[in-house]
Enzyme design. Structure first.
Site, PDB file in Angstrom:
ATOM      1  N   PRO A  91     -50.362  50.085  25.339  1.00 26.16           N
ATOM      2  CA  PRO A  91     -50.426  50.598  26.712  1.00 26.16           C
ATOM      3  C   PRO A  91     -49.029  50.757  27.311  1.00 26.16           C
ATOM      4  O   PRO A  91     -48.102  50.041  26.917  1.00 26.16           O
ATOM      5  CB  PRO A  91     -51.229  49.524  27.460  1.00 26.16           C
ATOM      6  CG  PRO A  91     -51.131  48.299  26.620  1.00 26.16           C
ATOM      7  CD  PRO A  91     -50.890  48.718  25.208  1.00 26.16           C
ATOM      8  N   ALA A  94     -46.781  47.820  30.381  1.00 25.45           N
ATOM      9  CA  ALA A  94     -47.581  46.598  30.304  1.00 25.45           C
ATOM     10  C   ALA A  94     -46.786  45.421  29.750  1.00 25.45           C
ATOM     11  O   ALA A  94     -47.359  44.401  29.400  1.00 25.45           O
ATOM     12  CB  ALA A  94     -48.808  46.846  29.439  1.00 25.45           C
ATOM     13  N   GLY A  95     -45.465  45.572  29.660  1.00 23.78           N
ATOM     14  CA  GLY A  95     -44.648  44.463  29.147  1.00 23.78           C
ATOM     15  C   GLY A  95     -44.618  44.416  27.637  1.00 23.78           C
ATOM     16  O   GLY A  95     -44.187  43.426  27.049  1.00 23.78           O
ATOM     17  N   LEU A  96     -45.086  45.487  26.989  1.00 27.83           N
ATOM     18  CA  LEU A  96     -45.124  45.493  25.521  1.00 27.83           C
ATOM     19  C   LEU A  96     -44.097  46.454  24.929  1.00 27.83           C
ATOM     20  O   LEU A  96     -44.215  46.882  23.781  1.00 27.83           O
ATOM     21  CB  LEU A  96     -46.547  45.828  25.030  1.00 27.83           C
ATOM     22  CG  LEU A  96     -47.626  44.831  25.492  1.00 27.83           C
ATOM     23  CD1 LEU A  96     -49.012  45.272  25.033  1.00 27.83           C
ATOM     24  CD2 LEU A  96     -47.339  43.420  24.972  1.00 27.83           C
ATOM     25  N   GLY A  97     -43.097  46.813  25.723  1.00 30.38           N
ATOM     26  CA  GLY A  97     -41.967  47.582  25.197  1.00 30.38           C
ATOM     27  C   GLY A  97     -42.289  49.050  24.950  1.00 30.38           C
ATOM     28  O   GLY A  97     -41.723  49.668  24.034  1.00 30.38           O
ATOM     29  N   ASP A 139     -35.735  44.978  23.879  1.00 32.07           N
ATOM     30  CA  ASP A 139     -36.883  45.844  23.589  1.00 32.07           C
ATOM     31  C   ASP A 139     -36.540  46.854  22.506  1.00 32.07           C
ATOM     32  O   ASP A 139     -37.313  47.081  21.578  1.00 32.07           O
ATOM     33  CB  ASP A 139     -37.310  46.618  24.855  1.00 32.07           C
ATOM     34  CG  ASP A 139     -38.066  45.754  25.830  1.00 32.07           C
ATOM     35  OD1 ASP A 139     -38.003  44.520  25.704  1.00 32.07           O
ATOM     36  OD2 ASP A 139     -38.718  46.316  26.734  1.00 32.07           O
TER      37      ASP A 139
END
Ligand code: PMV
Length: 299
Positions: A91, A94-97, A139
């Site tokens: 997504p 969402a903080g997932l890079g 990231d």
């Protein structure tokens, strides 16, 4: 006619040290097997990422439009003569890079179309700075490298070998976050309250201890350290009531540890629950939130 070129960038999860890494502290992150795949073909400058509902023109006013234009410029690829299509397996915001995974995937696909030998790390960082203002580089390092790594601004990414692969549960709050906004908020606190430096240093200590727990396979210790890390992130103001709820739900469903991951202010949480991943996902689902399981530290 240049054939279709492709590139991939990993999504990432930060286990320790987000925010502190901006101030030179160590952090521990893992590249996810899921990420972003970019395909570049001859075209007219259209970027499409159906999974993120993204449909734009390279170089338009939007943030991704300008960021992608900076990559085309770096590789000296004419932006109106290519189309970019992206398969997004993580997504966005969402903080997932997601922005680093996108930049890495596009840079890799562009590099195959460019006769120039370009510093890819520099090009990706310049692209990332549209989203993050002053990215630490964690990231983009995770997006390029995959695997588990220790990251420090001054030394870069050092791969970490785990004794066995480790299953993590990632919970999605559905609250979009703005990394630049959270980084600025922490900067404001650092300037106003001197003690903030000590909290950031403590986060660096947790990253060092976390690395040790990861490499020795001490999951109980790792879980405690993750809980401490969440407490410190909440203390610097980057958690939200919803992230706290997801963290506490995971712990009450049997997680050894759980914390927010990434910049916070929304985004995702990560929980450590070997063998109990499904229970954690069920618990989050019962509250109305989705999550997924991912494995880190495998070859
Ligand atoms: O991309 P995010 O939202 O997961 O945040 C990256 C981690 C930060 O430490 C908050 C920022 C940075 O550049 O290191």
């Amino acid at each position: 006619m240049t054939p279709l070129t492709t590139g991939f960038g990993h999504g990432k999860v930060i286990l320790f040290g987000e925010h502190a890494v901006v101030y030179g502290q160590p952090a521990i992150a893992a590249g996810l097997s899921a990420g972003v795949r970019a395909q570049i073909s001859e075209g007219t400058g259209i970027v499409t990422a159906p999974g993120w509902e993204l449909d734009l023109q390279i170089g338009d006013e939007s943030l991704p439009g300008r960021a992608i234009a900076s990559l085309c410029e770096a590789y000296q690829v004419e932006k109106n003569q290519i189309d970019i299509w992206m398969d997004t397996e993580i997504p966005g915001r969402a903080g997932l890079g997601s922005s680093a995974a996108m930049a890495t995937a596009i840079a890799r696909a562009l590099s195959e179309r460019s006769p120039l030998s370009i510093d890819m790390v520099k090009a990706i960082m310049a692209c990332e700075s549209f989203f993050h203002q002053t990215p630490s580089g964690i990231d983009s390092a995770a997006a390029r490298e995959g695997g588990v790594g220790h990251y420090e601004k001054s030394v870069g990414w050092i791969p970490i070998t785990l004794p066995a692969s480790l299953e993590l549960c990632i919970g999605l709050s559905g609250e979009h976050h703005d990394t630049g906004e959270q980084v600025s908020k922490v900067r404001g606190l650092v300037q106003k309250v001197h003690m903030t430096h000590q909290l950031l240093e403590m986060m660096g200590d947790l990253a060092r201890a976390g690395e040790n727990a990861l490499t020795t396979g001490d999951h109980a210790e790792l879980g405690h350290l993750m809980n401490f890390a969440h407490g410190l992130l909440a203390a610097i103001g980057v958690s939200t009531p919803l992230l706290d709820t997801l963290v506490h739900a995971a712990r009450s469903a049997g997680a050894l540890g759980a914390k927010l991951t990434g910049a916070g202010g929304g985004g995702a949480v990560v929980a450590l629950a070997p063998g109990k991943g499904d229970e954690i996902l069920r618990q989050w689902r019962s509250l109305g939130y989705y999550g997924f399981l991912t494995t880190i530290g495998h070859d």
